[in-house]
Scaffold this active site. Sequence first.
Site, short mmCIF file in Angstrom:
data_model
loop_
_atom_site.label_atom_id
_atom_site.label_comp_id
_atom_site.label_asym_id
_atom_site.label_seq_id
_atom_site.Cartn_x
_atom_site.Cartn_y
_atom_site.Cartn_z
N THR A 63 11.19 -41.93 -5.15
CA THR A 63 10.92 -40.73 -5.94
C THR A 63 11.14 -39.51 -5.04
O THR A 63 11.58 -39.64 -3.89
CB THR A 63 9.47 -40.72 -6.46
OG1 THR A 63 8.58 -40.57 -5.34
CG2 THR A 63 9.14 -42.01 -7.19
N TYR B 66 -2.58 -38.32 4.64
CA TYR B 66 -2.31 -38.88 3.31
C TYR B 66 -3.03 -40.20 3.12
O TYR B 66 -3.69 -40.43 2.10
CB TYR B 66 -0.80 -39.06 3.12
CG TYR B 66 -0.44 -39.80 1.85
CD1 TYR B 66 -0.52 -39.16 0.62
CD2 TYR B 66 -0.04 -41.13 1.89
CE1 TYR B 66 -0.20 -39.83 -0.55
CE2 TYR B 66 0.28 -41.81 0.73
CZ TYR B 66 0.20 -41.17 -0.49
OH TYR B 66 0.51 -41.84 -1.64
N SER C 50 -2.53 -46.22 -2.33
CA SER C 50 -1.42 -46.48 -1.39
C SER C 50 -1.86 -47.41 -0.27
O SER C 50 -2.99 -47.33 0.21
CB SER C 50 -0.94 -45.15 -0.78
OG SER C 50 0.01 -45.38 0.24
N LYS D 14 -6.03 -41.22 0.30
CA LYS D 14 -5.90 -42.33 -0.64
C LYS D 14 -6.94 -43.42 -0.38
O LYS D 14 -7.44 -44.06 -1.32
CB LYS D 14 -4.49 -42.92 -0.56
CG LYS D 14 -3.41 -42.04 -1.18
CD LYS D 14 -3.62 -41.90 -2.68
CE LYS D 14 -2.46 -41.19 -3.35
NZ LYS D 14 -2.62 -41.10 -4.83
#
Length: 609
Positions: A168, A133, A120, A137
């Site tokens: 998503t 997060y 990401s 990543k």
Amino acid sequence: MARTLSGEGARLILSSRSMAALEELIQSLPRPETARALTADLSQPGEAERLAKEAEALWGRVDVVFNNAGLGYFADIEEASEEKIRWLFEVNTFAPLLIIKALLPGMVGRGGGRVVNIVSCAGRVPIPTNGVYGGSKSALAVMANTMRLELEQRGVDVINIYPGTVDTSFEENAFREKGIDRLCPMDHCGKPRDEIAAKILDASRGPAGEVFLDRKGRWMSVKALLMPRSVDRQMLPLLRRVEEYRRKGKPADRRRWRLWQVESSIACNLRCIMCPWEEYRRGAPEKGMLSAEAWSVLKPHLPEVAAVDLSGGGEALMNPYLPEWVADAKAAGCEVGLLTNGTLMDRETSSKLVDAGIDWIAVSIDGATKEVFEEIRRGASFEKVTGNVRGLAALKVKERPKIYVNFVMMPMNVHQLTDLVELCADLGVDQINFKQCDVIRGDSGSGFGLFSADRNREIRKYEKLVARARRAAKRRGVAMEAFRFVPDEQPVCGQDPRDSLFIRFDGKVSPCVSLAYGGPTEWMGKAETMPSVHYGAVPGEDIMALWETEACRRYRTRFQEREEAYNKALSSADYERNLSNLERALREAREAMPPALEGCRICHYLYGV
């Protein structure tokens, strides 16, 4: 899950949180019997290795690994819980790494294999509330890139794919702390998943390395390394949105205006040597103060404004309504602050502003010693102003208000930058802003600017002074910003009239302070005339009607066109190989922009000085 790929019977393992999605995928295959679903809780130590070995036992070999399992976590770093941080790193970092390690011996032994990691841009760009997060990543991407170099001679390809924002259920399923709602970094939550899935599959067939599917994400990732402060500024709207979610009221990025600069006063009690507004004060109506009537027509629109700056060309604290207006703006959920020369900021006034909820106060201090300060700020007392700043710092509640010091760099004070850092650290200041003498009207301010069209010997000397001050600020724990000494045209100026307004003391509404007051000026040593641009005036006209005038739309549209052209040119440029390519790409991006409008093209704010 494992499935047969077309070709030489290669085997593929996919990891995912959704068993239902896996079953649906299997049933959609032309030959469902060729696939199997293997389940594992990747948050649990040991499960990743078990999954890999079970897949090998089932198929006899695994040739391709897609590490796609991942979980989000939206939280400020300071409030993120240790339990969730560890959970996230288990799923996003350790599990993919351990799956790869478990399957590598077989791949290396056969002399071939492929590892595809879905990573990401959040691992490259500091996105508010996305730090945990992004960190998980980033760790995976760095280790995978190292592994790629280590394995490239042994037949195993490692590919990191950066898909960008995809529509998503990622955000819906993510962990989040209280008060943080869906925070898509774009206007929508990404591109269609099927479209991105096809691009990922196509990229996975390509050469080893890193693949960015989103051009803007690619540019932001590079920009975060080369121009981190610019990226920080781009993240401010998202940061404000996070802050708004913690309050009651409309989130900042969903409000019509990012900023209103409301000039509460053009009047001033000092006679500063560089002040460009002296002639505008002479004969000013209402004693140079914004009237209560004008504020009354602005007040109903405050819920549509993210931030209100109650400063302008004069001394804001001379307006007796100021604490009341701060409270009004805070009640509407706005961030509120003002710039002052500090002379009137005694304990009583400071207490009223703090009680009203003011978020920040900037104080103009243009000298680190009494002699230099009082020569520039004529009519002010160095001891009184520094004492007032110290008193304000003592009134802080939960780190509010933030205290800034603005220092205008000029020939007579530029040698004091480091001394000012030391002074501000002792006074309890949070941040110092070293600015240029960037506004000139007539002879006022002329000759005081330190910027130049070229990085000559004198400019390099000034840059060294700023660098020395920056080191001192870091050592003393004071944040610091400094304007450039050499102009560099930006797509949009710092004021950004696309979502801001400047309201003069007399109610006239303009794109910014520079265009609110036209007149003779200078641009890089050449005499010019700054035009006056007014959309209309309050209280006689409705602010919404003024926002939709042709003049207002003209400025908003042109800046939008410039930014889009600049970003389009950069996103398609080849700038990754070396610095020369990047410099050429930036130059071509500037050339691709439509010209700035009159006034803007001779305004220092558009050029970073």
